[in-house]
Write a protein that holds these residues in place. Sequence first.
Motif, PDB file in Angstrom:
ATOM      1  N   UNK A  67       0.835  -1.194   0.000  1.00 59.04           N
ATOM      2  CA  UNK A  67       0.000   0.000   0.000  1.00 59.04           C
ATOM      3  C   UNK A  67       0.875   1.251   0.000  1.00 59.04           C
ATOM      4  N   UNK A  68       0.358   2.312  -0.605  1.00 59.61           N
ATOM      5  CA  UNK A  68       1.137   3.531  -0.784  1.00 59.61           C
ATOM      6  C   UNK A  68       0.384   4.731  -0.201  1.00 59.61           C
ATOM      7  N   UNK A  75      -2.578   0.841  -4.105  1.00 60.15           N
ATOM      8  CA  UNK A  75      -1.817  -0.344  -3.731  1.00 60.15           C
ATOM      9  C   UNK A  75      -1.556  -1.202  -4.960  1.00 60.15           C
ATOM     10  N   UNK A  76      -0.568  -2.091  -4.821  1.00 56.50           N
ATOM     11  CA  UNK A  76      -0.251  -3.046  -5.875  1.00 56.50           C
ATOM     12  C   UNK A  76      -0.375  -4.451  -5.300  1.00 56.50           C
ATOM     13  N   UNK A  95      -2.246  -3.184 -10.528  1.00 57.28           N
ATOM     14  CA  UNK A  95      -1.943  -1.862  -9.989  1.00 57.28           C
ATOM     15  C   UNK A  95      -3.259  -1.116  -9.855  1.00 57.28           C
ATOM     16  N   UNK A  96      -3.622  -0.724  -8.643  1.00 62.80           N
ATOM     17  CA  UNK A  96      -4.901  -0.068  -8.378  1.00 62.80           C
ATOM     18  C   UNK A  96      -4.694   1.430  -8.280  1.00 62.80           C
ATOM     19  N   UNK A 134     -10.723  -9.473  -2.675  1.00 65.53           N
ATOM     20  CA  UNK A 134     -11.283  -8.927  -1.435  1.00 65.53           C
ATOM     21  C   UNK A 134     -10.904  -7.469  -1.231  1.00 65.53           C
ATOM     22  N   UNK A 135      -9.642  -7.146  -1.541  1.00 67.52           N
ATOM     23  CA  UNK A 135      -9.196  -5.759  -1.406  1.00 67.52           C
ATOM     24  C   UNK A 135     -10.046  -4.830  -2.260  1.00 67.52           C
TER      25      UNK A 135
END
Length: 259
Positions: A67-68, A75-76, A95-96, A134-135
Amino acid sequence: MKLLSLIILFNIIGFSQDEISQKQIIDKFKINQIYKNVIIEGKIIISKTINDVNKAKIREFKIYNKFFDSGKYDYKNLLLFVSPINLKNTSVLSWYSNIDHDSSKRFIYFPSLKKTQQINFNNKNNFYGFNFDYFEFIKGFRNNLIDKNVDISYKDNYLILKTINLNKTLQNKIFSQSVWIDKESFNIKRIEFFNIKEKLITEISFLKFDNFGTQTFPTEFEIINYDKKNTILFQVTNIEFSTVIEDDIFNENFSFLKN
């Protein structure tokens, strides 16, 4: 607030059915813990009955999530298959984007060919059993609470939150979803996805939650795909929070697997 967790909690001290509102849910919708990195190990069991014979496939996996706090991506995520041997090291990288959905990217790596291919971010049908993230669901669920009108109802010991997909032209796609929340633990217990005809197409039941320190995480859940007539059992065997994950793991060239 970015999604930096795997499980959500509603920190509600107590209410009657007449007192709860969508705004109260949004106000009390809390992220359980800020995780910079998460590694999950487990297996999925895919079952399907053909001519009265149940056939099952077992696939072991490892998932890396980073997470960033800033930058283009929330997040990736890397899904890496460990077994069976014919799928070993087959990987799906996501890559979200925190800018817009269209900026998100997804890649798949085929180790036998040593080939990487970028695929449609919305395509979740060919992930060897992984058609539920899920994320991504939790992130979308929280956004729905903020951006859309949510139908709130009650049944037995559950709070049911129903949202409608604004795209009403997709006959066989998800048109609405119902999320069942346990009113005592406030864990998600069930998710139901319906098509535009209100036909139930997918049902996800959370079977087990485990505590990791002060955190609670679903370690077993079952996905029933009524349209595909199969069942997927997801089991977590190990999970590590706030561990070090190198950025190279999320490189779209999958260089760490090619060495």
